[in-house]
Write an enzyme that holds these catalytic residues in place. Sequence first.
Site, PDB file in Angstrom:
ATOM      1  N   HIS A   9     -38.065 138.936 -88.412  1.00 53.03           N
ATOM      2  CA  HIS A   9     -37.338 138.533 -89.511  1.00 53.03           C
ATOM      3  C   HIS A   9     -35.749 138.566 -89.260  1.00 53.03           C
ATOM      4  O   HIS A   9     -35.625 138.649 -88.239  1.00 53.03           O
ATOM      5  CB  HIS A   9     -38.001 139.217 -90.762  1.00 53.03           C
ATOM      6  CG  HIS A   9     -39.406 138.740 -91.104  1.00 53.03           C
ATOM      7  ND1 HIS A   9     -39.659 137.789 -91.567  1.00 53.03           N
ATOM      8  CD2 HIS A   9     -40.431 139.596 -90.800  1.00 53.03           C
ATOM      9  CE1 HIS A   9     -41.011 137.922 -91.442  1.00 53.03           C
ATOM     10  NE2 HIS A   9     -41.465 138.877 -91.065  1.00 53.03           N
ATOM     11  N   GLU A  28     -39.271 144.877 -94.190  1.00 55.13           N
ATOM     12  CA  GLU A  28     -39.888 144.704 -93.059  1.00 55.13           C
ATOM     13  C   GLU A  28     -38.761 144.495 -91.860  1.00 55.13           C
ATOM     14  O   GLU A  28     -38.601 145.144 -90.801  1.00 55.13           O
ATOM     15  CB  GLU A  28     -40.689 143.450 -92.653  1.00 55.13           C
ATOM     16  CG  GLU A  28     -41.554 143.244 -91.461  1.00 55.13           C
ATOM     17  CD  GLU A  28     -42.463 142.324 -91.568  1.00 55.13           C
ATOM     18  OE1 GLU A  28     -42.975 142.036 -90.354  1.00 55.13           O
ATOM     19  OE2 GLU A  28     -42.473 141.375 -92.488  1.00 55.13           O
ATOM     20  N   GLU A 146     -48.222 144.072 -85.061  1.00 54.76           N
ATOM     21  CA  GLU A 146     -48.339 144.421 -86.640  1.00 54.76           C
ATOM     22  C   GLU A 146     -48.506 145.948 -86.750  1.00 54.76           C
ATOM     23  O   GLU A 146     -49.925 146.603 -86.746  1.00 54.76           O
ATOM     24  CB  GLU A 146     -49.572 143.876 -87.481  1.00 54.76           C
ATOM     25  CG  GLU A 146     -49.322 142.111 -87.482  1.00 54.76           C
ATOM     26  CD  GLU A 146     -48.337 141.699 -88.085  1.00 54.76           C
ATOM     27  OE1 GLU A 146     -47.619 142.527 -88.948  1.00 54.76           O
ATOM     28  OE2 GLU A 146     -48.256 140.348 -88.742  1.00 54.76           O
TER      29      GLU A 146
END
Length: 182
Positions: A9, A28, A146
């Site tokens: 991101h 995040e 993840e």
Amino acid sequence: MKVFLNPGHAPNGEPDPGACNEELGLTEAGIVREIADKVEEYLTNAGVEVVGNFQCDSLDAITSVANSSGADLFVSIHCNSASVAARGTEVCVYPDSEVGHALGNCIQRQIVDSLGTVDRGLKERVPGINGLYVLNNTAMPAVLVETAFISNYDDAVKLRDRTDEFAAAIARGITDYECMTV
């Protein structure tokens, strides 16, 4: 071995913070930036060359910079998000990449064993079906980690309070892979 790190991101969460946990005030983008910086430190201290630690909201820019970096491996770091019940760690891999599978297994094992997260295993991401841009468009073997579910309270507390342990586990997974190939 040269490693390219990609915390997911946008830098400082602008314009895309990724998944968020409003209850704990976590984004995040912020968590994975912190983890990636620590992974870089651990790898450098272990003698592994980090040729990039690049956070950007443009997937094309990320893969272009990675592809021109001379990296042998690409590791993208993220937090998962779904229902509040979903939890655990998974590593996404390109389906035909033996190196990606081996690297992914090393990282997955280190995180699960070190932090006690639920083992969700490796997830193959098939181009045209459920593919991920960074796995499909990097010239070197790539994985997308993840770390845990930011949407699950217990996982999010681990992400907030144990970022150093996540980073150490990812770095150990990379060095475990390196030892397998020597």
